[in-house]
Write an enzyme that holds these catalytic residues in place. Structure first.
Site, PDB file in Angstrom:
ATOM      1  N   SER A 142       0.843  -1.194   0.000  1.00  0.00           N
ATOM      2  CA  SER A 142       0.000   0.000   0.000  1.00  0.00           C
ATOM      3  C   SER A 142       0.876   1.241   0.000  1.00  0.00           C
ATOM      4  CB  SER A 142      -0.891   0.007   1.241  1.00  0.00           C
ATOM      5  OG  SER A 142      -1.584   1.239   1.371  1.00  0.00           O
ATOM      6  N   TYR A 152      -0.958  -0.466  10.594  1.00  0.00           N
ATOM      7  CA  TYR A 152      -1.207  -0.904   9.219  1.00  0.00           C
ATOM      8  C   TYR A 152      -0.075  -0.404   8.317  1.00  0.00           C
ATOM      9  CZ  TYR A 152      -3.494  -1.561   4.705  1.00  0.00           C
ATOM     10  OH  TYR A 152      -3.782  -1.950   3.414  1.00  0.00           O
TER      11      TYR A 152
END
Length: 256
Positions: A142, A152
């Site tokens: 990501s 994350y």
């Protein structure tokens, strides 16, 4: 001889788009996700629309025993009938809350899926591929890996550096490794986090089919990183140079 791809998180979003597009290119597909019914539905769709062979592996990748079943499917270098030619490590989820607002077991499960599963499945696939002298791995990371957005982002930063190293380390063994770094994408991902589309400016949302088509093209071109769209290429480039304190002002983006 047909090629076989194994895709994790294959019943929705980026994983489903990979499964469909790879099947359309003639890959037989091994589908991995938690929901058996959805897996079987996707398998039936791909067989009907693309005429490829499909295989279903129901597994929760946060569960080490279930993860091991997928590792075994990847690792056997003697499987000459259906060896895995391409692994797409796509499975993942996010947590809406900040670190101390989340239960530590939720954080552990996310770490297990985003990092431990990626490491173990890559290890299993690499061993077999390097022994054969051919194969490929796409690890879905990501653009968050370039930004300070909690655990994350920290997990995705690990995937980025791991892939960057591995793509060089195993190139001379015949294995291509690419790290895919999408931004906000129109899938179920944010809905499962109870995050609405209005939490992010509309121009930042990517179409999942376009994203995957670009990723496959980048992989075939031999790229080690794929960042879809000019806007996210620019965001990633800028993020490398801005100070952490400034980037942290945007950490609530996508959490409404």
């Amino acid at each position: 001889m047909s090629r076989t791809a194994l895709v994790t998180g294959a019943t929705a979003g980026i994983g489903l788009a990979f499964a469909r597009q790879l099947a359309a290119q003639g890959y037989d597909v091994v589908l991995v996700a938690r929901d058996t019914a959805r897996l079987e539905a996707v398998a039936e769709e791909l067989t009907a629309t693309a005429g490829v062979s499909t295989e279903v592996l129901a597994a929760d990748l946060a569960d080490r025993a279930q993860l091991a079943t997928v590792e075994r499917r990847l690792a056997d270098p003697t499987d000459t009938e259906r060896p895995i030619d391409l692994l797409v490590n796509n499975a993942g989820f996010g947590l809406k809350g900040r670190f101390l607002d989340n239960d530590v077991e939720q954080e552990q499960a996310m770490l297990d899926v985003l990092v431990v599963a990626v490491m173990r499945l890559t290890h299993a696939a690499l061993r077999a591929m390097a022994e054969r002298g051919s194969g490929g791995i796409i690890n879905v990371s990501s653009v968050a890996g370039y930004q300070p957005r909690g655990t994350y982002s920290a997990a995705k930063a690990w995937v980025n550096r791991f892939g960057e190293w591995a793509s060089v380390e195993y190139a001379d063994r015949g294995v291509r490794i690419m790290t895919l770094c999408p931004g906000f994408t129109k899938t179920e991902f944010h809905g499962r986090m109870e995050v609405g589309r209005d939490a992010v400016p509309s121009f930042l949302w990517l179409d999942v089919d376009d994203l995957v088509a670009e990723a496959i093209a980048d992989f075939e071109a031999g790229k080690s990183f794929s960042v879809p769209s000019k806007r996210y290429k620019a965001i990633t480039a800028v993020s490398r140079h801005l100070p952490t304190r400034l980037l942290q002002r945007f950490q609530t983006l996508g959490r409404k």
